[in-house]
Design a protein around this motif. Structure first.
Motif, PDB file in Angstrom:
ATOM      1  N   PRO A  22       1.003  -1.588  -0.198  1.00 17.12           N
ATOM      2  CA  PRO A  22       0.073  -0.334  -0.065  1.00 17.12           C
ATOM      3  C   PRO A  22       0.676   1.835   0.255  1.00 17.12           C
ATOM      4  CG  PRO A  22      -0.185  -1.261   2.629  1.00 17.12           C
ATOM      5  CD  PRO A  22       0.838  -1.524   1.783  1.00 17.12           C
ATOM      6  N   ARG A  23       0.362   2.549  -0.509  1.00 16.40           N
ATOM      7  CA  ARG A  23       1.346   3.708  -0.684  1.00 16.40           C
ATOM      8  C   ARG A  23       0.030   4.036  -0.783  1.00 16.40           C
ATOM      9  NH1 ARG A  23       6.167   2.177  -0.524  1.00 16.40           N
ATOM     10  NH2 ARG A  23       7.119   4.746  -1.377  1.00 16.40           N
ATOM     11  N   ASN A  24      -0.010   6.054  -0.573  1.00 19.20           N
ATOM     12  CA  ASN A  24      -0.124   7.142  -0.456  1.00 19.20           C
ATOM     13  C   ASN A  24      -0.886   7.380  -1.444  1.00 19.20           C
ATOM     14  OD1 ASN A  24      -0.287   8.140   2.547  1.00 19.20           O
ATOM     15  ND2 ASN A  24       1.461   8.627   2.555  1.00 19.20           N
ATOM     16  N   GLU A  25      -2.136   7.795  -2.337  1.00 18.71           N
ATOM     17  CA  GLU A  25      -2.486   8.202  -3.179  1.00 18.71           C
ATOM     18  C   GLU A  25      -1.725   8.932  -4.063  1.00 18.71           C
ATOM     19  OE1 GLU A  25      -6.420   9.321  -3.046  1.00 18.71           O
ATOM     20  OE2 GLU A  25      -7.381   6.995  -2.544  1.00 18.71           O
ATOM     21  N   ASP A  26      -0.933  10.032  -3.512  1.00 23.04           N
ATOM     22  CA  ASP A  26      -0.082  11.122  -4.141  1.00 23.04           C
ATOM     23  C   ASP A  26       1.025  10.785  -4.242  1.00 23.04           C
ATOM     24  OD1 ASP A  26      -0.284  11.317  -1.248  1.00 23.04           O
ATOM     25  OD2 ASP A  26       0.035  13.716  -1.517  1.00 23.04           O
ATOM     26  N   ASP A  27       1.605   9.356  -3.829  1.00 26.31           N
ATOM     27  CA  ASP A  27       2.523   9.095  -3.967  1.00 26.31           C
ATOM     28  C   ASP A  27       3.566   9.411  -5.213  1.00 26.31           C
ATOM     29  OD1 ASP A  27       5.590   7.942  -3.441  1.00 26.31           O
ATOM     30  OD2 ASP A  27       4.620   6.228  -1.925  1.00 26.31           O
ATOM     31  N   PRO A  28       4.624   9.923  -5.934  1.00 29.93           N
ATOM     32  CA  PRO A  28       4.634   9.820  -7.552  1.00 29.93           C
ATOM     33  C   PRO A  28       5.544   8.785  -7.501  1.00 29.93           C
ATOM     34  CG  PRO A  28       6.422  11.273  -5.753  1.00 29.93           C
ATOM     35  CD  PRO A  28       4.768  10.973  -5.058  1.00 29.93           C
ATOM     36  N   LEU A  29       5.614   7.911  -6.304  1.00 31.71           N
ATOM     37  CA  LEU A  29       6.413   6.572  -6.790  1.00 31.71           C
ATOM     38  C   LEU A  29       5.592   5.564  -7.258  1.00 31.71           C
ATOM     39  CD1 LEU A  29       9.303   5.663  -4.387  1.00 31.71           C
ATOM     40  CD2 LEU A  29       8.929   7.331  -6.293  1.00 31.71           C
ATOM     41  N   LEU A  30       4.066   5.758  -7.432  1.00 33.94           N
ATOM     42  CA  LEU A  30       3.352   4.979  -7.848  1.00 33.94           C
ATOM     43  C   LEU A  30       3.657   5.085  -9.247  1.00 33.94           C
ATOM     44  CD1 LEU A  30       0.166   4.964  -5.312  1.00 33.94           C
ATOM     45  CD2 LEU A  30       1.558   2.933  -5.925  1.00 33.94           C
ATOM     46  N   ASN A  31       3.672   6.324  -9.870  1.00 29.48           N
ATOM     47  CA  ASN A  31       3.258   6.445 -11.585  1.00 29.48           C
ATOM     48  C   ASN A  31       4.474   5.581 -12.035  1.00 29.48           C
ATOM     49  OD1 ASN A  31       2.405   9.235 -10.341  1.00 29.48           O
ATOM     50  ND2 ASN A  31       1.572   7.836 -11.834  1.00 29.48           N
ATOM     51  N   ILE A  32       5.793   5.003 -11.352  1.00 29.91           N
ATOM     52  CA  ILE A  32       7.328   4.915 -12.103  1.00 29.91           C
ATOM     53  C   ILE A  32       6.955   3.365 -12.102  1.00 29.91           C
ATOM     54  CG2 ILE A  32       9.230   4.700 -11.929  1.00 29.91           C
ATOM     55  CD1 ILE A  32       9.524   6.793 -10.301  1.00 29.91           C
ATOM     56  N   TYR A  33       7.083   2.924 -13.392  1.00 25.89           N
ATOM     57  CA  TYR A  33       7.332   1.369 -14.144  1.00 25.89           C
ATOM     58  C   TYR A  33       8.537   1.023 -14.361  1.00 25.89           C
ATOM     59  CZ  TYR A  33       2.249   1.120 -13.164  1.00 25.89           C
ATOM     60  OH  TYR A  33       0.647   0.756 -12.496  1.00 25.89           O
ATOM     61  N   ARG A  34       9.343  -0.036 -14.157  1.00 20.54           N
ATOM     62  CA  ARG A  34       9.849  -1.338 -14.663  1.00 20.54           C
ATOM     63  C   ARG A  34       9.553  -1.841 -15.996  1.00 20.54           C
ATOM     64  NH1 ARG A  34      13.334  -3.962 -10.613  1.00 20.54           N
ATOM     65  NH2 ARG A  34      15.078  -3.806 -12.098  1.00 20.54           N
ATOM     66  N   LEU A  35      10.556  -2.426 -16.681  1.00 18.50           N
ATOM     67  CA  LEU A  35      10.171  -2.900 -17.868  1.00 18.50           C
ATOM     68  C   LEU A  35      11.067  -4.258 -18.020  1.00 18.50           C
ATOM     69  CD1 LEU A  35      10.353  -0.491 -20.918  1.00 18.50           C
ATOM     70  CD2 LEU A  35       8.579  -1.269 -19.755  1.00 18.50           C
ATOM     71  N   LYS A  36      10.735  -5.040 -18.083  1.00 12.47           N
ATOM     72  CA  LYS A  36      11.219  -6.800 -17.862  1.00 12.47           C
ATOM     73  C   LYS A  36      12.009  -6.830 -19.378  1.00 12.47           C
ATOM     74  CE  LYS A  36       8.497  -9.045 -14.568  1.00 12.47           C
ATOM     75  NZ  LYS A  36       7.037 -10.204 -15.012  1.00 12.47           N
ATOM     76  N   ASN A  37      10.848  -6.795 -20.233  1.00 16.32           N
ATOM     77  CA  ASN A  37      12.265  -7.264 -21.978  1.00 16.32           C
ATOM     78  C   ASN A  37      12.921  -5.821 -21.936  1.00 16.32           C
ATOM     79  OD1 ASN A  37      12.954  -8.029 -24.001  1.00 16.32           O
ATOM     80  ND2 ASN A  37      11.235  -9.260 -24.485  1.00 16.32           N
ATOM     81  N   MET A  38      13.660  -5.601 -21.226  1.00 17.02           N
ATOM     82  CA  MET A  38      15.118  -4.065 -22.011  1.00 17.02           C
ATOM     83  C   MET A  38      15.403  -4.741 -23.432  1.00 17.02           C
ATOM     84  SD  MET A  38      14.325  -2.005 -19.601  1.00 17.02           S
ATOM     85  CE  MET A  38      15.154  -0.407 -20.192  1.00 17.02           C
ATOM     86  N   ASP A  39      15.472  -5.549 -23.466  1.00 16.64           N
ATOM     87  CA  ASP A  39      16.146  -6.103 -25.171  1.00 16.64           C
ATOM     88  C   ASP A  39      15.334  -5.738 -26.348  1.00 16.64           C
ATOM     89  OD1 ASP A  39      18.957  -6.806 -24.099  1.00 16.64           O
ATOM     90  OD2 ASP A  39      18.218  -8.513 -24.068  1.00 16.64           O
ATOM     91  N   ARG A  40      14.169  -5.507 -25.928  1.00 16.00           N
ATOM     92  CA  ARG A  40      13.135  -5.741 -27.127  1.00 16.00           C
ATOM     93  C   ARG A  40      12.259  -4.235 -27.196  1.00 16.00           C
ATOM     94  NH1 ARG A  40       7.057  -8.538 -27.141  1.00 16.00           N
ATOM     95  NH2 ARG A  40       7.355  -8.477 -29.409  1.00 16.00           N
ATOM     96  N   PHE A  41      13.091  -3.142 -25.850  1.00 21.04           N
ATOM     97  CA  PHE A  41      12.425  -2.201 -26.105  1.00 21.04           C
ATOM     98  C   PHE A  41      13.577  -1.694 -27.050  1.00 21.04           C
ATOM     99  CE2 PHE A  41      12.762   2.212 -24.250  1.00 21.04           C
ATOM    100  CZ  PHE A  41      11.152   2.695 -24.649  1.00 21.04           C
ATOM    101  N   TYR A  42      14.622  -1.138 -26.280  1.00 21.01           N
ATOM    102  CA  TYR A  42      16.054  -0.490 -27.164  1.00 21.01           C
ATOM    103  C   TYR A  42      16.265  -1.579 -28.184  1.00 21.01           C
ATOM    104  CZ  TYR A  42      16.572   2.162 -22.319  1.00 21.01           C
ATOM    105  OH  TYR A  42      15.717   3.182 -21.920  1.00 21.01           O
ATOM    106  N   GLY A  43      16.125  -2.446 -28.529  1.00 22.76           N
ATOM    107  CA  GLY A  43      16.473  -2.691 -29.403  1.00 22.76           C
ATOM    108  C   GLY A  43      15.553  -2.698 -31.338  1.00 22.76           C
ATOM    109  N   ASN A  44      14.520  -1.876 -30.686  1.00 25.30           N
ATOM    110  CA  ASN A  44      14.386  -0.958 -31.529  1.00 25.30           C
ATOM    111  C   ASN A  44      14.866   0.098 -32.246  1.00 25.30           C
ATOM    112  OD1 ASN A  44      10.889  -1.040 -31.558  1.00 25.30           O
ATOM    113  ND2 ASN A  44      11.557  -0.644 -29.199  1.00 25.30           N
ATOM    114  N   TYR A  45      15.150   0.555 -33.399  1.00 23.09           N
ATOM    115  CA  TYR A  45      15.497   1.502 -33.905  1.00 23.09           C
ATOM    116  C   TYR A  45      15.841   2.805 -33.931  1.00 23.09           C
ATOM    117  CZ  TYR A  45      18.832   2.789 -38.155  1.00 23.09           C
ATOM    118  OH  TYR A  45      20.173   2.481 -39.089  1.00 23.09           O
TER     119      TYR A  45
END
Length: 388
Positions: free
Chosen positions: A237-260
Motif C-alpha cells: 500500500p502507498r499514499n494515493e499521491d505518492d509519485p512513485l506509484l507512477n513509475i514502472y520498470r520494464l522486464k524486456n529491455m532488449d526488446r524495448f531498446y532493440g527498436n531502431y
C-alpha cells in the motif's frame, strides 16, 4: 572465525563504479547520441536546431566558439533544462520529460547504456564480490542510470528493492513500515534507464473519459499488449499521491531498446547542472538524509569525484559524513566500531589525487581512507576491510 558484519552502511555510487563493466562516460555518450539522431533524422531536426541555438548563445553571451563536435553534454543539457523548466518555448514545451531535443538525448542515452551493459551472468567479478558483501541492512545511493548493481545482486541471489520503505498499512496520520523482508535498499537519485512513467497515459485516459470516448489512448508501453513487461516499481500500500506509484520498470529491455528508435522516454534526469529542478518524482529518495550517518557503521563513496556544479550532492554528502564522523565515533554500535569513510576513485597522479581530496575537504581524513586505482577486486577488499 570473524563474525558477519551487520551492515547499516551507506554506499554512494558514481559513474566510476560502472566504468569497469564497460559503461560509457558522459563524454562518450554525447557523440554517440549525435550519431544516432543523424542516422535516423539527418541534420535538419529539432535536436540540431537546439544545438545551433546553444552554439549561438555561447558565442554571443560569453565569446566561446563551439562546434557540434566540441559541445560539452552537461552544459548543453543545462541550457535545454532551463529552457524547458521555465517554458521558454511556450506551446513547444512538449512533455514532463522535456522538449524535443531532450527527448532525443534521453532515449538514446538509455539505448547506448543498455547496449553497453553486460548481462547479469557476464559482469566482471568485482561486481559479484561487491554484491555478495552487501548486507540486507545496507543502503546504496546511486547516481547512475544503469542496472549494473541490480544485475549483480540478481546473479548472486541477493534481494533488493528500489524504494525507501515498504508499508503494511497506510493512514491514521502515519504509515506502518513493513520490515518483514530482508533486502538491500537501492535509491537511484537520477532515475534509471528501465523506468517509465504512466502519467501521460493516465492523462490520456482521463481525456478520453471526459470526451465520452470508449477505449484507451495508444501508448508504446501501457497500452501495447504488455509488449515490454511493465510492472510497478513499488509494492504494498502507498499514499494515493505518492509519485512513485507512477513509475514502472520494464522486464524486456532488449526488446524495448532493440527498436531502431526507442518508442518512449526513460525516467532519467538529464545529465546537466540543473538536475535538481526535475527531482520531484524522486523526492521520497531524499527525505531525511540530512539526519543520516550518525547511527551508521560505514560510509563509502565509489567513483564519484564531486563535480563543482553538483552543490546539491555536496550538501547531501557533507551532512551524511559530518554526522557519521562526529556522532558516536568511539561508541560501539551493535558491537561494531564505525569504519573509516572509504573514498574510491581513479586518479593517475598526485596532482589529481590532491584535487579529489580538496573537493572532499569536509571529510576528516584522520577518519577516512582513500583508494585511487579505480573500482576493482582490490577496491572491493579495501571498501569492506575494517580500518578500526
Amino acid at each position: 572465525m570473524s563474525k558477519e558484519h551487520p551492515g547499516f552502511r551507506i554506499f554512494v555510487l558514481g559513474a566510476g563504479f560502472s566504468v569497469p563493466a564497460g559503461l560509457p562516460t558522459a563524454t562518450e555518450l554525447y557523440p554517440e547520441v549525435v550519431r544516432r539522431v543523424e542516422r535516423l533524422h539527418g541534420k535538419d531536426n529539432r535536436f540540431h536546431w537546439s544545438i545551433q541555438d546553444y552554439i549561438d548563445y555561447r558565442k554571443r553571451s560569453d565569446g566561446v566558439e563551439l562546434t557540434i563536435d566540441s559541445i560539452d553534454l552537461e552544459g548543453f543539457m543545462s541550457y535545454l533544462d532551463i529552457e524547458h523548466f521555465l517554458g521558454l518555448e511556450g506551446s513547444d514545451t512538449l512533455s514532463e520529460h522535456g522538449n524535443a531535443a531532450q527527448l532525443f538525448v534521453k532515449r538514446f542515452i538509455g539505448q547506448v547504456i543498455h547496449e553497453r551493459t553486460p548481462s547479469k551472468d557476464a559482469l566482471p567479478q568485482e561486481y559479484y564480490e561487491f554484491a555478495k558483501k552487501l548486507s540486507v541492512n545496507d543502503i546504496v545511493i546511486t547516481l547512475n542510470y544503469d542496472v549494473v548493481l541490480e544485475r549483480a545482486l540478481e546473479h548472486v541471489g541477493k534481494p533488493y528493492r528500489l524504494f525507501p520503505n515498504r508499508y503494511s498499512k497506510i493512514g491514521d496520520g502515519f504509515n506502518t513500515v513493513d520490515d518483514s523482508r530482508d533486502e538491500v535498499t537501492i535509491l537511484k537519485l537520477h532515475g534509471s534507464l528501465d523506468w517509465f512513467s504512466n502519467k501521460s497515459y493516465l492523462h490520456g485516459l482521463e481525456a478520453f473519459k471526459k470526451q465520452g470516448v470508449d477505449g484507451a489512448p495508444n501508448d508504446p508501453i501501457f497500452n501495447n499488449n504488455d509488449k515490454y513487461g511493465h510492472y510497478s516499481l513499488v509494492d504494498g500500500p502507498r499514499n494515493e499521491d505518492d509519485p512513485l506509484l507512477n513509475i514502472y520498470r520494464l522486464k524486456n529491455m532488449d526488446r524495448f531498446y532493440g527498436n531502431y528508435d526507442p518508442p518512449a522516454v526513460p525516467m532519467i534526469l538529464s545529465p546537466s547542472h540543473m538536475k535538481i529542478v526535475y527531482a520531484n518524482p524522486f523526492m521520497d529518495f531524499w527525505w531525511g538524509w540530512g539526519r543520516a550517518g550518525g547511527m551508521n557503521l560505514g560510509v563509502s563513496i565509489i567513483g564519484f569525484s564531486l563535480p563543482l556544479h553538483d552543490d546539491y550532492l555536496r550538501i547531501l554528502l557533507y551532512r551524511i559524513i559530518a554526522n557519521f564522523q562526529e556522532v558516536a565515533w568511539d561508541q560501539p554500535l551493535l558491537d561494531w566500531n564505525k569504519n573509516h569513510v572509504k573514498l574510491v576513485d581513479y586518479r593517475t597522479d598526485k596532482k589529481s589525487k590532491d584535487e579529489l581530496i580538496e573537493r572532499y575537504r569536509f571529510i576528516d581524513y584522520d577518519k577516512a581512507d582513500v583508494y585511487t586505482d579505480g573500482f576493482s577486486m582490490d577496491a572491493v577488499e579495501f571498501i569492506f576491510s575494517q580500518s578500526r
